[in-house]
Write an enzyme that holds these catalytic residues in place. Structure first.
Site, PDB file in Angstrom:
ATOM      1  N   GLN A  34      -6.821  -8.914  -7.073  1.00  0.00           N
ATOM      2  CA  GLN A  34      -8.045  -8.240  -7.939  1.00  0.00           C
ATOM      3  C   GLN A  34      -7.960  -6.638  -7.613  1.00  0.00           C
ATOM      4  OE1 GLN A  34      -9.897 -10.159 -10.120  1.00  0.00           O
ATOM      5  NE2 GLN A  34      -8.199 -11.589  -9.720  1.00  0.00           N
ATOM      6  N   ILE A  35      -7.760  -6.557  -6.508  1.00  0.00           N
ATOM      7  CA  ILE A  35      -8.249  -4.832  -6.327  1.00  0.00           C
ATOM      8  C   ILE A  35      -6.730  -4.473  -5.394  1.00  0.00           C
ATOM      9  CG2 ILE A  35      -9.465  -2.960  -5.329  1.00  0.00           C
ATOM     10  CD1 ILE A  35     -11.890  -4.768  -6.193  1.00  0.00           C
ATOM     11  N   ASN A  36      -6.342  -3.321  -5.501  1.00  0.00           N
ATOM     12  CA  ASN A  36      -5.141  -2.811  -4.465  1.00  0.00           C
ATOM     13  C   ASN A  36      -5.077  -1.233  -4.559  1.00  0.00           C
ATOM     14  OD1 ASN A  36      -3.155  -3.693  -2.544  1.00  0.00           O
ATOM     15  ND2 ASN A  36      -1.845  -2.600  -3.871  1.00  0.00           N
ATOM     16  N   THR A  37      -5.042  -0.775  -3.321  1.00  0.00           N
ATOM     17  CA  THR A  37      -4.888   0.753  -3.189  1.00  0.00           C
ATOM     18  C   THR A  37      -3.514   1.196  -2.628  1.00  0.00           C
ATOM     19  OG1 THR A  37      -7.126   1.020  -2.841  1.00  0.00           O
ATOM     20  CG2 THR A  37      -5.944   2.794  -2.011  1.00  0.00           C
TER      21      THR A  37
ATOM     22  N   HIS B 152       0.789  -1.260   0.045  1.00  0.00           N
ATOM     23  CA  HIS B 152      -0.055  -0.035   0.058  1.00  0.00           C
ATOM     24  C   HIS B 152       0.888   1.143   0.199  1.00  0.00           C
ATOM     25  CE1 HIS B 152      -3.796  -2.564   0.258  1.00  0.00           C
ATOM     26  NE2 HIS B 152      -3.148  -2.936   1.514  1.00  0.00           N
TER      27      HIS B 152
ATOM     28  N   HIS C 270      -2.825  -2.757   8.124  1.00  0.00           N
ATOM     29  CA  HIS C 270      -4.046  -3.118   7.114  1.00  0.00           C
ATOM     30  C   HIS C 270      -4.813  -1.816   6.849  1.00  0.00           C
ATOM     31  CE1 HIS C 270      -7.814  -5.066   5.739  1.00  0.00           C
ATOM     32  NE2 HIS C 270      -8.391  -4.056   6.534  1.00  0.00           N
TER      33      HIS C 270
END
Length: 153
Positions: free
Chosen positions: A65-68, A41, A148
């Site tokens: 699939q998705i990450n910021t 992140h 997290h």
């Protein structure tokens, strides 16, 4: 022996869904939660998602699939951990919201299988919420460290 497939179909579907969920939530061996958070992140300068996600996917050997990515230093994100506690999505009370919005990039998997994962990107300027814990021996020496990315607001 004849297997009653309709009877076991829900269990088979559950097992089929478990592996991606396990991969999504697991961290690679040998990394602390804070170090894995940093890999997933923290990105001080923007990179194309296809490039940036290789650094994440090489650890897990699959296309996330998705990450910021937060375009901030680990130190600045860790400073958020000193702000007042709020409730996380899982009900725990170890989350903290950033004092100001930050630049970030959302990467969404659009196709390809590991290692040829392809991503689209969406640039944003928003607040973030992180869960924080006391650091492990190998973590940076902050009172609390982010482990997290709980939510973008």
């Amino acid at each position: 022996m004849v297997v009653d497939l309709p009877r076991y179909l829900p269990l088979l579907l559950l097992l089929e869904l478990w592996e991606p969920m396990y991969l999504l939530c697991s961290q690679p061996k040998g990394l602390s939660r804070a170090h894995w958070f940093e890999i997933q992140h923290i990105q001080t300068s923007r990179q194309p998602c296809n490039t940036a996600m290789r650094g994440v996917n090489n650890y897990t050997q699959h296309c996330k699939q998705i990450n910021t990515f937060l375009h901030e230093s680990f130190q600045n994100v860790a400073a958020t951990c000193s702000l007042h506690n709020i409730t996380c999505k899982n009900g725990r009370k170890n989350c903290h919201e950033s004092a100001e919005p930050v630049k970030m990039t959302d990467c969404s998997h659009t196709g390809g299988a590991y290692p040829n994962c392809r991503y689209s990107s969406d640039k944003q300027y928003k607040f973030f919420i992180v869960a924080c814990e006391h650091p492990k021996k190998e973590d940076p020496p902050y009172q609390l460290v982010p482990v997290h990315l709980d939510k973008i607001v």
